[in-house]
Design an enzyme around this catalytic site. Structure first.
Site, PDB file in Angstrom:
ATOM      1  N   ALA A   1       0.809  -1.141  -0.068  1.00  0.00           N
ATOM      2  CA  ALA A   1       0.033  -0.012  -0.019  1.00  0.00           C
ATOM      3  C   ALA A   1       0.948   1.363  -0.143  1.00  0.00           C
ATOM      4  O   ALA A   1       0.391   2.369  -0.638  1.00  0.00           O
ATOM      5  CB  ALA A   1      -0.704   0.077   1.227  1.00  0.00           C
TER       6      ALA A   1
ATOM      7  N   ASN B   1      17.348  -4.052  -0.200  1.00  0.00           N
ATOM      8  CA  ASN B   1      18.270  -3.355   0.453  1.00  0.00           C
ATOM      9  C   ASN B   1      19.588  -4.097   0.746  1.00  0.00           C
ATOM     10  O   ASN B   1      19.417  -5.485   0.227  1.00  0.00           O
ATOM     11  CB  ASN B   1      17.667  -2.696   1.847  1.00  0.00           C
ATOM     12  CG  ASN B   1      17.414  -3.945   2.633  1.00  0.00           C
ATOM     13  OD1 ASN B   1      17.717  -4.940   2.784  1.00  0.00           O
ATOM     14  ND2 ASN B   1      16.477  -3.476   3.801  1.00  0.00           N
TER      15      ASN B   1
ATOM     16  N   THR C   1      19.600  -0.550  -2.292  1.00  0.00           N
ATOM     17  CA  THR C   1      19.339   0.658  -1.764  1.00  0.00           C
ATOM     18  C   THR C   1      20.026   0.401  -0.274  1.00  0.00           C
ATOM     19  O   THR C   1      20.226  -0.432   0.469  1.00  0.00           O
ATOM     20  CB  THR C   1      17.928   0.928  -1.069  1.00  0.00           C
ATOM     21  OG1 THR C   1      17.268  -0.202  -0.406  1.00  0.00           O
ATOM     22  CG2 THR C   1      17.082   0.899  -2.476  1.00  0.00           C
TER      23      THR C   1
ATOM     24  N   GLY D   1      22.812   6.004  -0.203  1.00  0.00           N
ATOM     25  CA  GLY D   1      22.104   6.163  -1.432  1.00  0.00           C
ATOM     26  C   GLY D   1      21.836   4.792  -2.015  1.00  0.00           C
ATOM     27  O   GLY D   1      21.396   4.039  -1.099  1.00  0.00           O
TER      28      GLY D   1
ATOM     29  N   ALA E   1       9.290   3.382   5.858  1.00  0.00           N
ATOM     30  CA  ALA E   1       8.431   3.601   4.473  1.00  0.00           C
ATOM     31  C   ALA E   1       9.581   4.350   3.479  1.00  0.00           C
ATOM     32  O   ALA E   1       9.163   4.669   2.274  1.00  0.00           O
ATOM     33  CB  ALA E   1       7.184   4.067   4.359  1.00  0.00           C
ATOM     34  N   ALA E   2      10.901   4.655   3.979  1.00  0.00           N
ATOM     35  CA  ALA E   2      11.700   5.329   3.097  1.00  0.00           C
ATOM     36  C   ALA E   2      12.073   4.788   1.635  1.00  0.00           C
ATOM     37  O   ALA E   2      11.960   5.080   0.811  1.00  0.00           O
ATOM     38  CB  ALA E   2      13.023   5.606   3.875  1.00  0.00           C
ATOM     39  N   GLY E   3      12.348   3.130   1.992  1.00  0.00           N
ATOM     40  CA  GLY E   3      12.461   2.563   0.840  1.00  0.00           C
ATOM     41  C   GLY E   3      11.143   2.204  -0.098  1.00  0.00           C
ATOM     42  O   GLY E   3      11.405   2.432  -1.273  1.00  0.00           O
ATOM     43  N   ASP E   4       9.906   2.360   0.417  1.00  0.00           N
ATOM     44  CA  ASP E   4       8.688   2.373  -0.195  1.00  0.00           C
ATOM     45  C   ASP E   4       8.501   3.698  -1.162  1.00  0.00           C
ATOM     46  O   ASP E   4       8.113   3.480  -2.117  1.00  0.00           O
ATOM     47  CB  ASP E   4       7.565   2.226   0.567  1.00  0.00           C
ATOM     48  CG  ASP E   4       7.714   0.855   1.505  1.00  0.00           C
ATOM     49  OD1 ASP E   4       8.143  -0.114   1.005  1.00  0.00           O
ATOM     50  OD2 ASP E   4       7.116   0.905   2.598  1.00  0.00           O
TER      51      ASP E   4
END
Ligand code: RIB
Length: 304
Positions: A40, A188, A223, A228, A252-255
């Site tokens: 989501a 990641n 990631t 970076g 949720a940074a990766g999302d």
């Protein structure tokens, strides 16, 4: 159209001064319920970062909710962001997925998930969404739904000639036959090591990405949080340093990165430009609290 197939969770979030030790009781800050779930979150990020773009694409979600109050709130959150929920199924007598999240003073989090309805997303739900998937240019998946359903969806999307994006989170081992159908694998560092069957830190980022490409993924973007990303494309590899920001919550940074990357790719940007847009979005997201509450809109980004 972008179709995201995956999890929908209510995040039960508690801020803590530091992570508790085993057996320890800590006093935390205010408790919050925040819409989340990797699927989501990525759908919402695609929607917010597509809207207003030249050639921005509509976004649809395929997933399962329980018939509880969380389910109603989570569906409404997707609708509020303009995500097509016609293939988000509400399952009777089942609890919606939840994630119990602790966020410490440095912005790092620890997350435990109870999959609930997400665990019941089946290959039959994917087949029922075939008309939607057939209209997609990009299909995005993660690993918070059953492995056989993910495998089925990847095979279907690949067979239809769609661009398949897989975020292999939470970390798992995947058969090479599945990886061979992935156009963009976005792990990641820990997930990359798990896919390679090695301890994290064994290989450098470039070596990990190249080894994953050798398993069959066309492009790999590892990631690296504040460092970076390292990308290995089918025509060369490159490092993309992150912007320096004051991160208060990395949930949720990766999302957010993936949603921005996919939104930009779907709008016709190059993979390198799409990574840049994803990084700009994630750099804003980590300065805000929560999962879907932190994801920025396209107009908030300073684009080149
Ligand atoms: O990636 C962050 C997400 O992981 C949270 O929103 C939580 O629901 C878990 O799925």
């Amino acid at each position: 159209m972008i179709v995201v197939i995956g999890s929908i969770n209510m995040d039960l979030v508690l801020r803590v001064p530091r992570m508790p030790l085993p057996g320890e009781t800590l006093t935390g800050g205010a408790f919050q319920t925040i819409p989340g779930g990797k699927g989501a979150n990525q759908a919402v990020a695609c929607a917010r970062l597509s809207r207003g773009a030249v050639n921005g694409q509509p976004v649809a979600m395929v997933g399962c909710l329980g018939d509880d109050a969380f389910g109603q709130t989570l569906r409404a959150a997707l609708v509020a962001d303009g995500v097509d929920v016609s293939h988000v199924t509400t399952l009777p007598g089942v609890a919606s997925g939840i994630a119990s999240i602790l966020v410490d003073a440095s912005g790092q989090n620890s997350i435990v998930i109870a999959g609930g309805a997400n665990d019941l997303l089946s290959p039959a739900h994917i087949d029922a969404a075939l008309p939607l998937i057939a209209r997609a240019s990009i299909v995005v998946l993660q690993l918070e739904t059953p492995a056989d359903t993910v495998r089925h969806a990847i095979a279907l999307a690949h067979g239809l000639g769609k661009t398949v994006v897989l975020n292999p989170a939470p970390a798992a081992i995947l058969p090479a036959a599945v990886l061979a159908h992935v156009d963009y694998l976005i792990p990641n560092e820990i997930e990359a090591a798990m896919l390679l069957g090695r301890a994290p830190g064994t290989d450098g980022h470039a070596a990990s990405a190249a080894a994953l490409q050798a398993l069959g993924c066309r492009n790999v973007i590892v990631t690296l949080g504040a460092q970076g990303v390292h990308a290995a494309f089918d025509d060369g590899s490159d490092a993309f340093p992150a912007r320096a920001v004051n991160a208060i919550d990395t949930t949720a940074a990766g999302d957010t990165f993936i949603g921005g990357f996919v939104a930009a790719l779907a709008a016709g940007l190059s993979p390198a430009a799409a990574i840049d847009l994803g990084q700009r979005a994630a750099a804003i997201g980590v300065t805000r609290h929560g999962a879907q509450t932190s994801i920025p809109y396209l107009h908030e980004l300073e684009l080149p």
